[in-house]
Design a protein around this motif. Structure first.
Motif, PDB file in Angstrom:
ATOM      1  N   VAL A  17       0.837  -1.205   0.000  1.00  0.00           N
ATOM      2  CA  VAL A  17       0.000   0.000   0.000  1.00  0.00           C
ATOM      3  C   VAL A  17       0.870   1.252   0.000  1.00  0.00           C
ATOM      4  N   ALA A  18       1.946   1.255   0.762  1.00  0.00           N
ATOM      5  CA  ALA A  18       2.849   2.412   0.782  1.00  0.00           C
ATOM      6  C   ALA A  18       3.501   2.627  -0.579  1.00  0.00           C
ATOM      7  N   LEU A  19       3.891   1.552  -1.245  1.00  0.00           N
ATOM      8  CA  LEU A  19       4.508   1.666  -2.565  1.00  0.00           C
ATOM      9  C   LEU A  19       3.523   2.194  -3.596  1.00  0.00           C
ATOM     10  N   VAL A  20       2.304   1.676  -3.591  1.00  0.00           N
ATOM     11  CA  VAL A  20       1.285   2.146  -4.536  1.00  0.00           C
ATOM     12  C   VAL A  20       0.920   3.601  -4.235  1.00  0.00           C
ATOM     13  N   GLY A  21       0.808   3.947  -2.958  1.00  0.00           N
ATOM     14  CA  GLY A  21       0.502   5.331  -2.587  1.00  0.00           C
ATOM     15  C   GLY A  21       1.600   6.285  -2.998  1.00  0.00           C
ATOM     16  N   ALA A  22       2.865   5.884  -2.831  1.00  0.00           N
ATOM     17  CA  ALA A  22       3.977   6.748  -3.240  1.00  0.00           C
ATOM     18  C   ALA A  22       3.978   6.944  -4.748  1.00  0.00           C
ATOM     19  N   ALA A  23       3.714   5.883  -5.496  1.00  0.00           N
ATOM     20  CA  ALA A  23       3.662   6.018  -6.954  1.00  0.00           C
ATOM     21  C   ALA A  23       2.478   6.883  -7.381  1.00  0.00           C
ATOM     22  N   ALA A  24       1.332   6.740  -6.706  1.00  0.00           N
ATOM     23  CA  ALA A  24       0.165   7.554  -7.047  1.00  0.00           C
ATOM     24  C   ALA A  24       0.406   9.022  -6.730  1.00  0.00           C
ATOM     25  N   LEU A  25       1.026   9.311  -5.609  1.00  0.00           N
ATOM     26  CA  LEU A  25       1.308  10.700  -5.261  1.00  0.00           C
ATOM     27  C   LEU A  25       2.352  11.316  -6.190  1.00  0.00           C
ATOM     28  N   ALA A  26       3.309  10.507  -6.617  1.00  0.00           N
ATOM     29  CA  ALA A  26       4.358  11.032  -7.486  1.00  0.00           C
ATOM     30  C   ALA A  26       3.832  11.344  -8.880  1.00  0.00           C
ATOM     31  N   THR A  27       2.839  10.608  -9.348  1.00  0.00           N
ATOM     32  CA  THR A  27       2.322  10.835 -10.704  1.00  0.00           C
ATOM     33  C   THR A  27       1.048  11.668 -10.706  1.00  0.00           C
ATOM     34  N   TYR A  28       0.596  12.137  -9.536  1.00  0.00           N
ATOM     35  CA  TYR A  28      -0.637  12.919  -9.443  1.00  0.00           C
ATOM     36  C   TYR A  28      -0.423  14.310 -10.025  1.00  0.00           C
ATOM     37  N   LYS A  29      -1.365  14.743 -10.861  1.00  0.00           N
ATOM     38  CA  LYS A  29      -1.350  16.097 -11.402  1.00  0.00           C
ATOM     39  C   LYS A  29      -2.632  16.781 -10.971  1.00  0.00           C
ATOM     40  N   SER A  30      -2.513  18.051 -10.604  1.00  0.00           N
ATOM     41  CA  SER A  30      -3.709  18.784 -10.213  1.00  0.00           C
ATOM     42  C   SER A  30      -4.547  19.085 -11.452  1.00  0.00           C
ATOM     43  N   LYS A  31      -5.802  19.452 -11.256  1.00  0.00           N
ATOM     44  CA  LYS A  31      -6.697  19.729 -12.376  1.00  0.00           C
ATOM     45  C   LYS A  31      -6.216  20.917 -13.185  1.00  0.00           C
ATOM     46  N   ALA A  32      -5.630  21.913 -12.539  1.00  0.00           N
ATOM     47  CA  ALA A  32      -5.111  23.089 -13.266  1.00  0.00           C
ATOM     48  C   ALA A  32      -3.977  22.679 -14.199  1.00  0.00           C
ATOM     49  N   THR A  33      -3.140  21.768 -13.763  1.00  0.00           N
ATOM     50  CA  THR A  33      -2.032  21.301 -14.596  1.00  0.00           C
ATOM     51  C   THR A  33      -2.556  20.467 -15.753  1.00  0.00           C
ATOM     52  N   GLN A  34      -3.571  19.641 -15.501  1.00  0.00           N
ATOM     53  CA  GLN A  34      -4.128  18.809 -16.568  1.00  0.00           C
ATOM     54  C   GLN A  34      -4.792  19.653 -17.656  1.00  0.00           C
ATOM     55  N   THR A  35      -5.540  20.686 -17.275  1.00  0.00           N
ATOM     56  CA  THR A  35      -6.195  21.531 -18.296  1.00  0.00           C
ATOM     57  C   THR A  35      -5.164  22.375 -19.041  1.00  0.00           C
ATOM     58  N   ALA A  36      -4.064  22.740 -18.386  1.00  0.00           N
ATOM     59  CA  ALA A  36      -3.024  23.512 -19.051  1.00  0.00           C
ATOM     60  C   ALA A  36      -2.313  22.666 -20.089  1.00  0.00           C
ATOM     61  N   ASP A  37      -2.209  21.366 -19.867  1.00  0.00           N
ATOM     62  CA  ASP A  37      -1.543  20.493 -20.823  1.00  0.00           C
ATOM     63  C   ASP A  37      -2.334  20.360 -22.123  1.00  0.00           C
ATOM     64  N   PHE A  38      -3.662  20.453 -22.060  1.00  0.00           N
ATOM     65  CA  PHE A  38      -4.480  20.304 -23.254  1.00  0.00           C
ATOM     66  C   PHE A  38      -4.594  21.588 -24.042  1.00  0.00           C
TER      67      PHE A  38
END
Length: 152
Positions: free
Chosen positions: A130-151
């Motif tokens: 669970v710690a490994l999956v959580g660390a990977a999820a937090l590391a690849t998480y992008k906020s909504k503002a960043t996601q809309t800026a990418d498009f």
């Protein structure tokens, strides 16, 4: 005091320290603790730490500054802990009988760990996963503002 500002070099220095602790366990005739030190701390915790370092983005801002108050408080706390540890070690009685100092056989330790403490191992494995999956999820998480800026 920091010896390096590079986190990967600091993690590799931690690897050397953990291997040195394992070597001390071998010199103290505690082979099981040495193997456990290598498997758990180097094989799991340090790998998770290096993974976290590699997956997190680098901070573009300036490094945090340390005020003189923080240095004074750190020096006071380190001195206090060192004083109390020295006092406790000086008052301790480390002499043991030859009969009570015998190391437990590795086969007996292994049998007990797999039979009596199997649930503990399973829970620890699930928590590490669970710690490994959580660390990977937090590391690849992008906020909504960043996601809309990418498009755009």
């Amino acid at each position: 005091m920091l010896f390096t500002r590079n986190l990967m070099y600091a993690a590799l220095s931690l690897l050397v320290v953990l291997l040195s602790v394992a070597a001390l366990y071998v010199l103290a005739n505690a082979e099981f603790l040495a193997v456990t030190q290598i498997l758990i701390y180097i094989g799991a915790v340090l790998v998770l730490l290096v993974l976290g370092i590699m997956l997190t983005p680098r901070a573009a801002s300036q490094p945090p500054t340390v005020t003189s108050y923080q240095w004074a408080m750190g020096l006071f706390l380190a001195g206090s802990v060192g004083f109390f540890l020295t006092k406790i070690i000086a008052q301790a009685d480390f002499i043991q009988d030859k009969e009570t100092a015998r190391p437990a056989p590795l086969q007996e330790i292994g049998t007990r760990l797999i039979t009596e403490h199997l649930l503990t191992f399973e829970v620890a494995g699930v928590l590490l996963l669970v710690a490994l999956v959580g660390a990977a999820a937090l590391a690849t998480y992008k906020s909504k503002a960043t996601q809309t800026a990418d498009f755009d």
